[in-house]
Design a protein around this motif. Structure first.
Motif, PDB file in Angstrom:
ATOM      1  N   SER A 111       0.530  -2.888  -2.361  1.00  0.00           N
ATOM      2  CA  SER A 111       1.821  -3.360  -2.877  1.00  0.00           C
ATOM      3  C   SER A 111       2.688  -3.917  -1.741  1.00  0.00           C
ATOM      4  O   SER A 111       3.452  -4.869  -1.931  1.00  0.00           O
ATOM      5  N   SER A 134       5.343  -1.120  -6.834  1.00  0.00           N
ATOM      6  CA  SER A 134       4.389  -0.013  -6.940  1.00  0.00           C
ATOM      7  C   SER A 134       3.568  -0.165  -8.215  1.00  0.00           C
ATOM      8  O   SER A 134       4.134  -0.359  -9.286  1.00  0.00           O
ATOM      9  N   GLN A 135       2.265  -0.059  -8.094  1.00  0.00           N
ATOM     10  CA  GLN A 135       1.419  -0.081  -9.279  1.00  0.00           C
ATOM     11  C   GLN A 135       1.738   1.131 -10.134  1.00  0.00           C
ATOM     12  O   GLN A 135       2.040   1.017 -11.313  1.00  0.00           O
ATOM     13  N   THR A 140       4.417   6.658  -6.314  1.00  0.00           N
ATOM     14  CA  THR A 140       4.141   6.841  -4.891  1.00  0.00           C
ATOM     15  C   THR A 140       5.331   7.521  -4.210  1.00  0.00           C
ATOM     16  O   THR A 140       6.457   7.018  -4.245  1.00  0.00           O
ATOM     17  N   GLU A 178     -11.416   0.361   2.844  1.00  0.00           N
ATOM     18  CA  GLU A 178     -11.180   1.389   1.831  1.00  0.00           C
ATOM     19  C   GLU A 178     -12.459   1.745   1.060  1.00  0.00           C
ATOM     20  O   GLU A 178     -12.732   2.922   0.832  1.00  0.00           O
TER      21      GLU A 178
HETATM   22  O1  M6R Z   1       0.878   2.792  -6.796  1.00  0.00           O
HETATM   23  P1  M6R Z   1       1.318   2.032  -5.566  1.00  0.00           P
HETATM   24  O2  M6R Z   1       1.241   0.577  -5.720  1.00  0.00           O
HETATM   25  O3  M6R Z   1       2.674   2.487  -5.093  1.00  0.00           O
HETATM   26  O4  M6R Z   1       0.278   2.461  -4.459  1.00  0.00           O
HETATM   27  C1  M6R Z   1       0.434   2.029  -3.140  1.00  0.00           C
HETATM   28  C2  M6R Z   1      -0.825   2.268  -2.340  1.00  0.00           C
HETATM   29  O5  M6R Z   1      -1.146   3.648  -2.299  1.00  0.00           O
HETATM   30  C3  M6R Z   1      -2.033   1.506  -2.900  1.00  0.00           C
HETATM   31  O6  M6R Z   1      -1.777   0.144  -3.021  1.00  0.00           O
HETATM   32  C4  M6R Z   1      -3.259   1.700  -1.996  1.00  0.00           C
HETATM   33  O7  M6R Z   1      -3.051   1.101  -0.758  1.00  0.00           O
HETATM   34  C5  M6R Z   1      -4.505   1.151  -2.684  1.00  0.00           C
HETATM   35  N1  M6R Z   1      -5.510   2.180  -2.755  1.00  0.00           N
HETATM   36  C6  M6R Z   1      -5.080  -0.049  -2.014  1.00  0.00           C
HETATM   37  O8  M6R Z   1      -6.202  -0.533  -2.671  1.00  0.00           O
END
Ligand code: M6R
Length: 366
Positions: A60, A104-105, A109, A246
């Motif tokens: 993100s 944030s997905q 977080t 990753e």
């Molecule tokens: O849910 P979020 O977008 O807040 O998560 C952020 C990171 O933990 C997430 O993008 C992480 O880096 C992924 N596993 C990457 O593929």
């Protein structure tokens, strides 16, 4: 549930046309960009926005870095992008006029949520969440919101969440550009057409999977990889490196290509594959000379070019041509082969693609 796919990551990569189409549904019918897509009072907030501060983690955060290039060049708005875990603990100068954008997905977080609360405590109450989960903790804390419609993302490696975040950030850029009188009707039309066409453009890129699979076979045996990009594709190089480490556990680093001579060139030899994001944009000529430097040191090059980038294939220089050059939105297309590359490298290595070791899908502790 997986249907024809072997893993959630693969399924989610291939769901991107649909995810983008859903996220951009409000402009599908020929509508213009309206600030309302960010909330009922968004027009006032965006109209008063003089600066943007983007806060996020991981993938993100990379979406935020792409948006910085867009916001400054198209909307003329100064933009800073910060890693949430850094921002929340550093002493920073608060500016109540700044629009704070959290991406944030999951919306859960811990560091991103805490950084948002920190910004609010400092008096920054113009806040916008770009999030994939409508009822999440982060969405409950912001004044404005944009919910991406990627659908559930199960694979730990973020893929369709990233490209839909970019779509949301493109809309934000255009909304701000319009409010600030920096968008002619013609330009708006051109950008909107490109956004509407994205699902088709992404589908065409996904058709490159067999070639990318072959590339992955070649360097799955490597210990290290270097990803290079310039301008708005530098964050795409970062994202490619993150994806590769990753899920395939290959050590990967990313650099803005202009930084090569300032250190990382010393690492380059025939055992260090170098992956370059090379669209036919205004920086291509600069990038080409960076690539020559790599070649001169024996580094094997894997170049993701596009329709307009004239880079000759030669010994040690492998070129994959994306079907079309996509201007401002080109980062959305260029991340896709990098997602596929890491997916297939992980398959060759036999790692647990959807649940890589030591990682959680949602990082709810700091
Ligand atoms: O849910 P979020 O977008 O807040 O998560 C952020 C990171 O933990 C997430 O993008 C992480 O880096 C992924 N596993 C990457 O593929």
């Amino acid at each position: 549930e997986l249907g024809q796919y072997r893993h959630y990551m693969q399924k989610e990569i291939f769901e991107q046309p649909q995810a983008l189409g859903n996220t951009l549904e409000m402009i599908a019918g020929g509508n213009t960009i309206s600030p309302q897509v960010f909330g009922a009072h968004a027009g006032d907030v965006l109209g008063a926005t003089r600066r943007v501060l983007i806060i996020a983690c991981g993938t993100s955060f990379h979406a935020g870095l792409v948006a910085r290039y867009w916001l400054e060049s198209i909307a003329g708005i100064p933009c800073a992008v910060e890693i949430a875990s850094e921002y929340r603990y550093r002493v920073s100068v608060a500016d109540p006029e700044t629009l704070v954008v959290v991406i944030s997905q999951s919306g859960e977080t811990a560091d991103t949520l805490a950084a948002l609360k920190h910004a609010k405590q400092l008096g920054m109450d113009k806040t916008l969440a770009i999030c994939n989960v409508p009822e999440s903790a982060i969405v409950r804390e912001t004044a404005l919101r944009f919910i991406t419609r990627a659908g559930p993302e199960i694979g730990v490696a973020s893929t369709k969440a990233f490209t839909t975040q970019l779509a949301a950030l493109a809309l934000l850029t255009l909304a701000l550009a319009k409010i600030n009188d920096r968008l002619t009707a013609d330009d708006e039309n051109t950008y909107l057409t490109a956004l509407r066409h994205l699902p088709v453009a992404v589908t065409k890129v996904l058709e490159l999977e067999p070639e990318i699979e072959q590339w992955a076979q070649r360097f799955a045996s490597k210990q290290h990889a270097l990803f290079l990009g310039r301008g708005r594709h530098w964050p795409i190089a970062m994202e490619g490196a993150l994806k590769l480490k990753e899920i395939s556990y290959i050590h990967a680093e990313s650099y803005a290509a202009g930084e090569l001579k300032h250190g990382p060139l010393a690492l380059v030899d025939r055992d260090m594959p170098v992956i370059a994001v090379a669209p036919a944009d205004e920086l291509l000529e600069k990038l080409k000379s960076n690539l020559q430097e790599v070649r001169a040191r024996g580094g094997e090059l894997y170049v993701f070019a596009d329709a307009g980038s004239e880079i000759p294939e030669s010994d040690g220089v492998h070129i994959l041509h994306m079907p079309e050059h996509y201007g401002m939105l080109s980062p959305v297309l260029h991340v896709i082969p990098l997602q596929l590359l890491s997916y297939h490298a992980a398959l060759v290595k036999g790692t647990d693609v959807d649940k890589p070791r030591n990682l959680a899908k949602s990082v709810t502790v700091e």
